[in-house]
Design a protein around this motif. Structure first.
Motif, PDB file in Angstrom:
ATOM      1  N   GLY A  98      49.986  14.866 -51.657  1.00  0.00           N
ATOM      2  CA  GLY A  98      50.992  15.877 -51.952  1.00  0.00           C
ATOM      3  C   GLY A  98      50.626  17.221 -51.375  1.00  0.00           C
ATOM      4  O   GLY A  98      51.467  17.934 -50.822  1.00  0.00           O
ATOM      5  N   GLY A  99      49.348  17.595 -51.505  1.00  0.00           N
ATOM      6  CA  GLY A  99      48.927  18.861 -50.927  1.00  0.00           C
ATOM      7  C   GLY A  99      49.153  18.899 -49.427  1.00  0.00           C
ATOM      8  O   GLY A  99      49.649  19.892 -48.878  1.00  0.00           O
ATOM      9  N   LEU A 100      48.802  17.784 -48.751  1.00  0.00           N
ATOM     10  CA  LEU A 100      49.003  17.743 -47.304  1.00  0.00           C
ATOM     11  C   LEU A 100      50.480  17.897 -46.953  1.00  0.00           C
ATOM     12  O   LEU A 100      50.847  18.647 -46.033  1.00  0.00           O
ATOM     13  N   ILE A 101      51.323  17.196 -47.701  1.00  0.00           N
ATOM     14  CA  ILE A 101      52.750  17.246 -47.376  1.00  0.00           C
ATOM     15  C   ILE A 101      53.323  18.629 -47.642  1.00  0.00           C
ATOM     16  O   ILE A 101      54.119  19.153 -46.850  1.00  0.00           O
ATOM     17  N   ILE A 102      52.916  19.235 -48.758  1.00  0.00           N
ATOM     18  CA  ILE A 102      53.470  20.555 -49.073  1.00  0.00           C
ATOM     19  C   ILE A 102      52.980  21.590 -48.069  1.00  0.00           C
ATOM     20  O   ILE A 102      53.714  22.512 -47.690  1.00  0.00           O
ATOM     21  N   THR A 103      51.752  21.429 -47.614  1.00  0.00           N
ATOM     22  CA  THR A 103      51.268  22.328 -46.570  1.00  0.00           C
ATOM     23  C   THR A 103      52.088  22.155 -45.301  1.00  0.00           C
ATOM     24  O   THR A 103      52.455  23.124 -44.633  1.00  0.00           O
ATOM     25  N   TYR A 104      52.370  20.899 -44.981  1.00  0.00           N
ATOM     26  CA  TYR A 104      53.215  20.612 -43.829  1.00  0.00           C
ATOM     27  C   TYR A 104      54.571  21.296 -43.963  1.00  0.00           C
ATOM     28  O   TYR A 104      55.120  21.832 -43.002  1.00  0.00           O
ATOM     29  N   ALA A 105      55.079  21.257 -45.186  1.00  0.00           N
ATOM     30  CA  ALA A 105      56.419  21.794 -45.393  1.00  0.00           C
ATOM     31  C   ALA A 105      56.475  23.287 -45.139  1.00  0.00           C
ATOM     32  O   ALA A 105      57.547  23.831 -44.864  1.00  0.00           O
ATOM     33  N   VAL A 106      55.325  23.969 -45.233  1.00  0.00           N
ATOM     34  CA  VAL A 106      55.315  25.396 -44.930  1.00  0.00           C
ATOM     35  C   VAL A 106      55.857  25.640 -43.538  1.00  0.00           C
ATOM     36  O   VAL A 106      56.589  26.593 -43.295  1.00  0.00           O
ATOM     37  N   GLY A 107      55.498  24.750 -42.626  1.00  0.00           N
ATOM     38  CA  GLY A 107      56.006  24.905 -41.268  1.00  0.00           C
ATOM     39  C   GLY A 107      57.377  24.279 -41.089  1.00  0.00           C
ATOM     40  O   GLY A 107      58.238  24.845 -40.420  1.00  0.00           O
ATOM     41  N   TYR A 108      57.588  23.166 -41.725  1.00  0.00           N
ATOM     42  CA  TYR A 108      58.843  22.444 -41.483  1.00  0.00           C
ATOM     43  C   TYR A 108      60.045  23.233 -41.979  1.00  0.00           C
ATOM     44  O   TYR A 108      61.113  23.217 -41.380  1.00  0.00           O
ATOM     45  N   MET A 109      59.870  23.915 -43.125  1.00  0.00           N
ATOM     46  CA  MET A 109      61.002  24.602 -43.739  1.00  0.00           C
ATOM     47  C   MET A 109      61.108  26.049 -43.294  1.00  0.00           C
ATOM     48  O   MET A 109      61.801  26.842 -43.913  1.00  0.00           O
TER      49      MET A 109
END
Lengths: 636, 197, 112
Positions: A98-109
């Motif tokens: 989850g942490g990895l995905i939410i970090t990813y989302a910082v860029g995606y969103m």
């Protein structure tokens, strides 16, 4: 004491993050969202590591009671968290992946407006909290609370782009089907309370040995309803493909790595119940196997890359259900872990592609991305191979453990073996559709309809989580090597043994044959897809069997059937009730009161004639009346 | 018959005739003068009933000041026509009924069948109704009503001053208030269309 | 039982019932006038007539009961009558400044 606090902090931090983002949503700058959104999840991950370390050192489960919530006569419900191997395992997946995905989302969103950006991470943190509550719950009430909250978070995130009609409809569909599962869970809780007069896990599991087997079966089935709804298995599966309306990180986190695995966790956590309720457990295995095959077949004809991955998720969770359904709990959870790795990887890598191509999700418009997005292509390939079950990636090990354990299960009927056969066929199909997915998107020539001529590789904040997940996918498998190969170490099984026990049966001698067959045929299918879809050497089988193609494209007509059976009648009832009850009564009553008041007032206002003389007359008449009354009173 | 009774009867006749005059005369000036006659007759009866102070006040204040005010207004308003506009039908009939009922009631009250007198309280006849006694009552036991009445008079005076503020502008404003917004100046034609259906 | 309705006046007595009858007659005359007459000024005069009748009743009972309260009340009534006459006349004058009123029914702006 410190451990108890750590567990509480672990649980509450994401909630605090969600709350902070909700309160500050309009005023918080980007960098604050970057700090809070992923930050609380990583902090929770650190807490999980602390709990993990303690679990290795102390080697005992903890049932932390924070306060007594309900005290009613002889019934006590403590607010307790259960911290044992299983819950720590799940927390690692939730907070780590989850942490990895939410970090990813910082860029995606990043293209979202500031309030929307904060809203996204608020919902994500809320989801993480809900999922943690679900897995850490020590009693059925908390479990159901977490269950429902996860459904809520899913609804909020699927419908994140609330201005899109399709997103709102999909969110509603997901929520309604989740509620069906919630009802099953609540009924199960009722049954448990009535029979065992306790709602804590420890209380119920202790009471099980002297319990009535019929009731345990009923409870097992009711819990299964909840698990099936949450994990999108047959027949409550139709919401998952539509849930891809949400942003890609949502699909990765909720609909691949964590929420949909809640059903698997439930069966694992309730394994004392399922050890007794063999019929319910067998049903779970059957549902899992059939779903796996069905979903894999549908995935073959999907053109939207996220839908392929959605059906793939459905299929792989079918494997997990199959595993826990036959009693191979460790295998199921190992596959859960591996699947979390490579499915999140696939979703995030797909997100890279979608982000680079301005939101295009139709694979027929991809093609040839290998040249322009090298890193993403490689990561996606590794994820795809893992999904197919290619050695030495984690997907090979976990799928092999599942199929092997199912194959080797002893018994009088050949039921496990029949299920194994279904799983075997599914594996071949998995290879096929996964290969199709990779070849169509990355190989071959760029499609003429591609929206962006020269897509850029993703930014670092989006590439790093993908890379981390790739590494985990590559090496993560070596923690459990089934005994079928050679007396290997089984870290996962040993880790979870204090809670779930060891596998009751040993692998058969010939287990490696099916394993090899699966590996081989899966790989062949992967390669075969190239010939079908890229080089067009072989005629697409869709042309050969058009009826079958249509059946698959309509997802076995489940949506249409549900629409006819449930949606239309409910609609008719609702509009009928609206016409007969709501409009006349609920709208008529206040309106009627208003009209009556107006009429009354109109009538009364006639007394205000405006003429002085009538007023005087009325005065005088009133005096006469009053005098008469006085007279009468005094007379009597 | 003793002298007081004769005086009473004479004054009663005067009062009744005056009352009839108030109601019957067409011209308002005659009505006002009839009322003055009634008041004077009543004041004599007050005197007979040991209400010396009230007699004096009635003559000086009521007949002397308030009625003079009425006379001034009558003089100010000039000749006034009185014409029915027929707006309230059946008024006469209903009024007759009510008045008859009322009269019947009063008669019932007053005749010996209705009324029962209580015994008089012991009070000194010598000082009954004198200025001293009235003053003592007003300024001790009944101080509150006395003061409130004073305030009432003040309010009335202020109100009257405000209402009768002279000048073209004030009367124009008040005229607009009376006629309502956007209405034409009052004439007979306008009044006719005001009739209710 | 002695007839308390007889009020001793000087050398004789006055029958309270007669005086009350007179007051009743005057009151009814005033009421009739208020109901029948159309000129607002005359209506005010009739109201004054009614008030006088009430005053007579009060004084009568004060004399009969030997209680001063009746007379004090009569004084208050007189004051109130004066105040009311003043304000009423002021309003009337105001109205008449603007329009000629033939019938008090014309003053029906507060209708409804």
């Amino acid at each position: 004491m410190a451990l108890q606090a750590t567990a509480l902090v672990l649980l509450v931090l994401p909630l605090a993050g969600a709350f902070a983002l909700a309160v500050l949503a309009l005023r918080v700058p980007r960098w604050a969202v970057w700090a809070i959104g992923p930050g609380v999840v990583w902090a929770a991950f650190v807490c999980t590591l602390i709990l993990l370390a303690d679990s290795f050192l102390q080697d005992r489960a903890h049932d932390f009671t924070y306060w007594t919530w309900i005290q009613s006569g002889t019934f006590d419900l403590p607010a307790n968290l259960l911290v044992d191997r299983l819950s720590i395992f799940m927390c690692l997946v939730i907070t780590g992946v989850g942490g990895l995905i939410i970090t990813y989302a910082v860029g995606y969103m990043e293209h979202e407006t500031d309030p929307s950006y904060a809203r996204f991470f608020c919902y994500m943190d809320l989801f993480v909290f809900s999922m943690l509550l679900l897995v850490l719950a020590g009693n059925f009430v908390f479990l159901i609370m977490g269950w429902a909250l996860v459904g809520l978070s899913s609804y909020l995130l699927i419908g994140f782009y609330y201005w899109r009609y399709s997103a709102v409809v999909a969110a509603r569909k997901a929520f309604v089907m989740n509620v069906i599962g919630d009802i099953g869970m609540i009924l199960a809780a009722f049954a448990i309370f009535v029979n065992y007069h306790s709602l804590t896990f420890s209380g119920v599991f202790a009471a099980l040995p002297r319990a009535d087997a019929t009731w345990v079966e009923i409870i097992g089935f009711l819990l299964l309803v909840g698990a099936v709804a949450k994990s999108a298995q047959l027949p409550l599966h139709t919401w998952l493909p539509d849930a891809m309306e949400g942003p890609t990180p949502v699909s990765a986190l909720i609909h691949a790595a964590t929420m949909v695995t809640a059903g698997v966790y439930l069966i694992g956590r309730m394994h004392p119940i399922y050890d007794v309720a063999v019929w319910a457990q067998g049903t779970a295995a059957l549902i899992g196997a059939v779903t796996a095959l069905m979903a894999a077949s549908i995935a073959v004809v999907q053109t939207d890359i996220k839908r392929v991955l959605a059906y793939s998720t459905m299929s792989q969770i079918g494997y997990m259900f199959l595993a826990v359904g036959v009693g191979a709990y460790a295998a199921g959870f190992f596959h859960l872990l591996g699947h979390a790795f490579f499915k999140a990887l696939l979703f995030l890598a797909a997100g890279n592609v979608i982000h680079a191509l301005n939101g295009e999700q139709d694979m027929r418009r991809y093609g040839g991305l290998w040249r322009q997005m090298r890193w993403t292509s490689v990561c996606f390939l590794i994820g795809s191979l893992s999904l197919t079950g290619i050695f030495p990636l984690v997907g090979f090990w976990s799928k092999e453990v599942v199929l092997g354990d199912v194959f080797s299960k002893p018994g009088t009927t050949y039921f496990p073996q029949a299920l194994w056969a279904i799983g075997f066929a599914t594996a071949i199909l998995t290879g096929f559709y996964t290969g199709r997915m990779w070849w169509m998107s990355f190989a071959g020539r760029p499609s003429a309809d591609r929206p962006v001529e020269h897509p850029h590789e993703a930014s670092r904040v989006m590439l790093v989580p993908v890379a981390v997940l790739t590494v985990l996918t590559a090496v993560g498998g070596f923690i459990q090597i089934n005994a079928g190969f050679h007396p290997g170490y089984k870290l996962v099984e040993d880790f979870l043994a204090p809670t779930l026990g060891h596998l009751p049966w040993h692998a058969r001698d010939l287990e490696y044959i099916p394993t090899a067959a699966t590996l081989l045929l899966g790989g062949v299918a992967f390669l075969a897809a190239y010939r079908f879809y890229v080089s067009f050497v072989w005629r697409p089988w869709s042309g050969a069997v058009p009826r079958l193609q249509r059946l698959l494209e309509h997802k076995y007509y489940f949506d249409e059937a549900y629409d006819q059976m449930f949606v239309r009648p409910m609609d008719a009832i609702a509009s009928g009730a609206d016409r007969t009850m709501e409009e006349p009564v609920l709208e008529g009553a206040p309106a009627g009161v208003a009209v009556a008041t107006q009429a009354g007032a109109g009538a009364l206002s006639l007394t205000q004639t405006g003429y002085f003389r009538t007023y005087i007359l009325v005065f005088l008449a009133g005096v006469v009346v009053a005098a008469v009354v006085l007279l009468l009173v005094r007379a009597f | 018959m003793s002298l007081p009774q004769v005086v009473f009867w004479v004054m009663a006749v005067v009062a009744v005739l005056g009352g009839l005059g108030v109601v019957a005369f067409r011209r308002p000036i005659n009505s006002v003068l009839s009322l003055v006659a009634v008041m004077l007759a009543l004041s004599v009866i007050f005197l007979e009933l040991s209400a010396q102070f009230v007699f004096a006040v009635q003559v000086i204040v009521y007949a002397g000041a308030v009625m003079v005010l009425f006379l001034f207004v009558v003089a100010l308003l000039g000749p006034v026509r009185e014409r029915s506009t027929g707006r309230v039908p059946f008024h006469r009939g209903v009024a007759a009924v009510v008045v008859l009922a009322f009269a019947g009631l009063l008669i019932a009250f007053i005749t010996s069948a209705g009324i029962r007198f209580r015994a008089p309280e012991q009070a000194s006849l010598a000082v009954f109704g004198t200025v001293q006694q009235i003053g003592a009552g007003l300024f001790t036991t009944y101080l509150y009503p006395f003061e409130l009445t004073s305030i009432l008079l003040l309010v009335a005076a202020v109100g009257a001053i405000y209402l009768s503020r002279g000048g073209q502008a004030a009367s124009e404003v008040r005229g607009r208030e009376l006629r309502g917004p956007g209405a034409a100046p009052a004439t007979d034609a306008n009044e006719k269309e005001d009739r209710r259906a | 039982m002695p007839d308390y309705g007889q009020i001793p006046v000087g050398s004789g007595t006055l029958d309270a019932r007669l005086i009350l009858g007179l007051a009743a007659v005057l009151f009814i005359l005033g009421a009739v006038g208020v109901l029948v007459r159309r000129n607002p000024l005359v209506i005010l005069v009739c109201i004054e007539l009614m008030l006088n009748a009430a005053n007579l009743t009060l004084i009568t009972f004060a004399a009969q009961l030997h209680n001063l309260e009746g007379q004090l009340f009569a004084l208050m009534t007189m004051t109130v009558a004066a105040a009311e006459a003043v304000v009423g006349l002021a309003i009337l004058v105001d109205i008449f400044r603007v329009r000629d009123v033939d019938d008090v029914d014309q003053l029906s702006d507060l209708k409804g």
